[in-house]
Write an enzyme that holds these catalytic residues in place. Sequence first.
Site, PDB file in Angstrom:
ATOM      1  N   THR A  69     -35.843  14.953  26.850  1.00 34.90           N
ATOM      2  CA  THR A  69     -35.996  16.384  26.567  1.00 34.90           C
ATOM      3  C   THR A  69     -36.092  16.634  25.070  1.00 34.90           C
ATOM      4  OG1 THR A  69     -34.771  16.918  28.583  1.00 34.90           O
ATOM      5  CG2 THR A  69     -34.991  18.654  26.940  1.00 34.90           C
ATOM      6  N   LYS A 118     -41.619  20.641  33.530  1.00 31.97           N
ATOM      7  CA  LYS A 118     -40.611  19.753  34.112  1.00 31.97           C
ATOM      8  C   LYS A 118     -40.668  19.928  35.632  1.00 31.97           C
ATOM      9  CE  LYS A 118     -36.557  17.387  34.086  1.00 31.97           C
ATOM     10  NZ  LYS A 118     -36.215  16.119  33.409  1.00 31.97           N
ATOM     11  N   GLU A 147     -42.422  16.343  31.522  1.00 28.91           N
ATOM     12  CA  GLU A 147     -41.234  15.499  31.450  1.00 28.91           C
ATOM     13  C   GLU A 147     -40.787  15.048  32.832  1.00 28.91           C
ATOM     14  OE1 GLU A 147     -36.515  15.379  30.409  1.00 28.91           O
ATOM     15  OE2 GLU A 147     -37.612  17.213  29.909  1.00 28.91           O
TER      16      GLU A 147
END
Length: 237
Positions: A17, A38, A110
């Site tokens: 992150t 995400k 991510e």
Amino acid sequence: MGKSFFITGTGTDIGKTVATGFLYFTLNKLGIKTTVFKPFQTGLIEQTQTYPDLGWYESVLGVKNTGCFVFEPETSPHLAIKMQPKEVKIEAALQRKKELEQTNDLVLIEGAGGLAVPLIEQEDSFYMTKDFIKELNIPAILVSLSGLGSIHNVITTNLYAQTYEIPIHSVIFNKFDKDNVIQQDNIHTIEKMLKLPTFTIPDFKNVKEELEKYSDECIKSEQFKEKMKEVFLYETI
């Protein structure tokens, strides 16, 4: 139409992150309109009723609605789905990626943990993070810690990626101590073995306050900007 990169790691809690935030600040400062996504987020923080990475992106980067599939249990996604049953359609994440690419030059996606993290348990197998990246059809950026063990972790993760034909474009070393001889040699060794561009992020005392300032310092270097161009394949940097 923009492009996407998958941010993965050599394990959990290694700073994906933070690395994603660093890239977000840097690329936007270099004129590349960048956002973050995400797809799988687990682990609701009960005190604040927020999710850690999604909340971090909103509070530190100012980017809202970065999630897709969220689960309260702090576990691997495949187990969280069993503990909190809900329908998960990968097509929804793939569509979200396309939508973000239409309004941005670059999307940083991510992952949850590393490449071998199971996302969905199927009848006779598991749908893994590496399968998700293959469907996304995008390259990856690998995030690693900088200390002992990083050579093994980076090399084996890269080998796993090669096995499944997932291109790794760069390695980002988190919590790097520029005065530590072991960490210096770790990066030198990995660069020599993999022939990949690398970046370092220090171990900040207050990452929320210092990350953007560090990005400002990095882009003053022409060598740094050339490496960014090499990794992200943009001629405009």
